[in-house]
Design a protein around this motif. Sequence first.
Motif, PDB file in Angstrom:
ATOM      1  N   GLY A  67       0.814  -1.213   0.000  1.00  0.00           N
ATOM      2  CA  GLY A  67       0.000   0.000   0.000  1.00  0.00           C
ATOM      3  C   GLY A  67       0.845   1.259   0.000  1.00  0.00           C
ATOM      4  O   GLY A  67       0.538   2.233  -0.696  1.00  0.00           O
ATOM      5  N   LEU A  68       1.928   1.244   0.778  1.00  0.00           N
ATOM      6  CA  LEU A  68       2.824   2.393   0.811  1.00  0.00           C
ATOM      7  C   LEU A  68       3.501   2.604  -0.537  1.00  0.00           C
ATOM      8  O   LEU A  68       3.680   3.749  -0.991  1.00  0.00           O
ATOM      9  CB  LEU A  68       3.868   2.194   1.911  1.00  0.00           C
ATOM     10  N   GLN A  69       3.882   1.520  -1.195  1.00  0.00           N
ATOM     11  CA  GLN A  69       4.485   1.633  -2.532  1.00  0.00           C
ATOM     12  C   GLN A  69       3.531   2.296  -3.517  1.00  0.00           C
ATOM     13  O   GLN A  69       3.941   3.168  -4.293  1.00  0.00           O
ATOM     14  CB  GLN A  69       4.882   0.241  -3.042  1.00  0.00           C
ATOM     15  N   ALA A 226      -6.289   2.215   1.922  1.00  0.00           N
ATOM     16  CA  ALA A 226      -7.135   1.080   1.536  1.00  0.00           C
ATOM     17  C   ALA A 226      -6.617  -0.224   2.115  1.00  0.00           C
ATOM     18  O   ALA A 226      -7.397  -1.123   2.452  1.00  0.00           O
ATOM     19  CB  ALA A 226      -7.198   0.991   0.012  1.00  0.00           C
ATOM     20  N   SER A 227      -5.294  -0.337   2.256  1.00  0.00           N
ATOM     21  CA  SER A 227      -4.734  -1.559   2.837  1.00  0.00           C
ATOM     22  C   SER A 227      -5.129  -1.719   4.294  1.00  0.00           C
ATOM     23  O   SER A 227      -5.201  -2.844   4.797  1.00  0.00           O
ATOM     24  CB  SER A 227      -3.208  -1.552   2.710  1.00  0.00           C
ATOM     25  N   ALA A 228      -5.392  -0.608   4.985  1.00  0.00           N
ATOM     26  CA  ALA A 228      -5.800  -0.696   6.389  1.00  0.00           C
ATOM     27  C   ALA A 228      -7.155  -1.370   6.529  1.00  0.00           C
ATOM     28  O   ALA A 228      -7.388  -2.124   7.482  1.00  0.00           O
ATOM     29  CB  ALA A 228      -5.824   0.690   7.015  1.00  0.00           C
ATOM     30  N   ASN A 229      -8.076  -1.111   5.594  1.00  0.00           N
ATOM     31  CA  ASN A 229      -9.391  -1.763   5.650  1.00  0.00           C
ATOM     32  C   ASN A 229      -9.269  -3.272   5.498  1.00  0.00           C
ATOM     33  O   ASN A 229      -9.844  -4.044   6.277  1.00  0.00           O
ATOM     34  CB  ASN A 229     -10.284  -1.205   4.538  1.00  0.00           C
ATOM     35  N   VAL A 245      -1.591   2.695  12.908  1.00  0.00           N
ATOM     36  CA  VAL A 245      -0.311   2.434  12.242  1.00  0.00           C
ATOM     37  C   VAL A 245      -0.222   3.196  10.933  1.00  0.00           C
ATOM     38  O   VAL A 245       0.802   3.820  10.615  1.00  0.00           O
ATOM     39  CB  VAL A 245      -0.130   0.915  12.020  1.00  0.00           C
ATOM     40  N   VAL A 246      -1.303   3.188  10.156  1.00  0.00           N
ATOM     41  CA  VAL A 246      -1.311   3.908   8.880  1.00  0.00           C
ATOM     42  C   VAL A 246      -1.177   5.414   9.113  1.00  0.00           C
ATOM     43  O   VAL A 246      -0.449   6.110   8.381  1.00  0.00           O
ATOM     44  CB  VAL A 246      -2.602   3.584   8.104  1.00  0.00           C
TER      45      VAL A 246
END
Length: 301
Positions: A67-69, A226-229, A245-246
Amino acid sequence: MSSVLYDAQGPRAKRRNAVFTVVFLLALAALLWWVFSTLNDKGQLEWALWKPFFTGTEAWTTYIWPGLQNTLKAAVLAVIIALPLGAVLGIARLSDHAWVRVPAGIVVEFFRAIPVLVLMIFGLALFAEYTNVSSDDRPLYAVVTGLVLYNASVLAEIVRAGILSLPKGQSEAAMAIGLRKNQLMRLVLLPQAVTAMLPAIVSQLVVIVKDTALGGAVLTFPELLASANTMSGYYGANVIASFTVVAVLFIALNFALTSFASWLEARLRRSKRSTGAVLGVEDVDDINAAEAGGPHKTDGV
């Protein structure tokens, strides 16, 4: 000690400020305790919910890092395109020619008035209808398109305001010694305006990084938010832990960006200190000859 802008506080003002400080700290402590107790009562502080981020690398390699990438990819692409485009539009709005100034103004005002999310949705529909871009790549293209169109317009206004903020004497002196309009912009105005504009430009770059999250919320772009969901659902509804964290990652990313900008601004200010040299007509002739590819003037010629 008093000055023109500040009067020293008397005993009553000092006591009043001390009371206000204590009241504020007590209210802040009460608020933090209420948040902590509420989360604890709801079971959101249990170690099982936070464990995936501190033991093992699965959460980081499977969800957070991809997600960060994607967030960095969209932000970098948008910055690379929006910065030069915004500079061109901003300079075009200062043109003496109406056929350049008016269209540039229309473009800037039009895209600056539209919400960036609307531009992203429009971009997604555009790529789906009129291009051969794959469905997997369309969200990225749409996010970058929306960010570029909106932020280039905002950056154009920043560039225009930065140039107009310079003293008129800079332009008048440059024209008096024979510099042309494009030389005035490149050699005199822009180098000075960049330093003045840098804080505002960096603030807009931070906005670009954060606005990538709109693509994840609406366009299914797999960025950091979106990765957090997905991650919170996989690890047993640890919503608070995942989004905390996000949020920390977004704060660290934007803090690094602003810190680098502060360092760069200080370096630019040091490098642009005047040496006391005076630019004469002969020097301008040398500049014009160099740009035209002709021979430079020398003493005795």
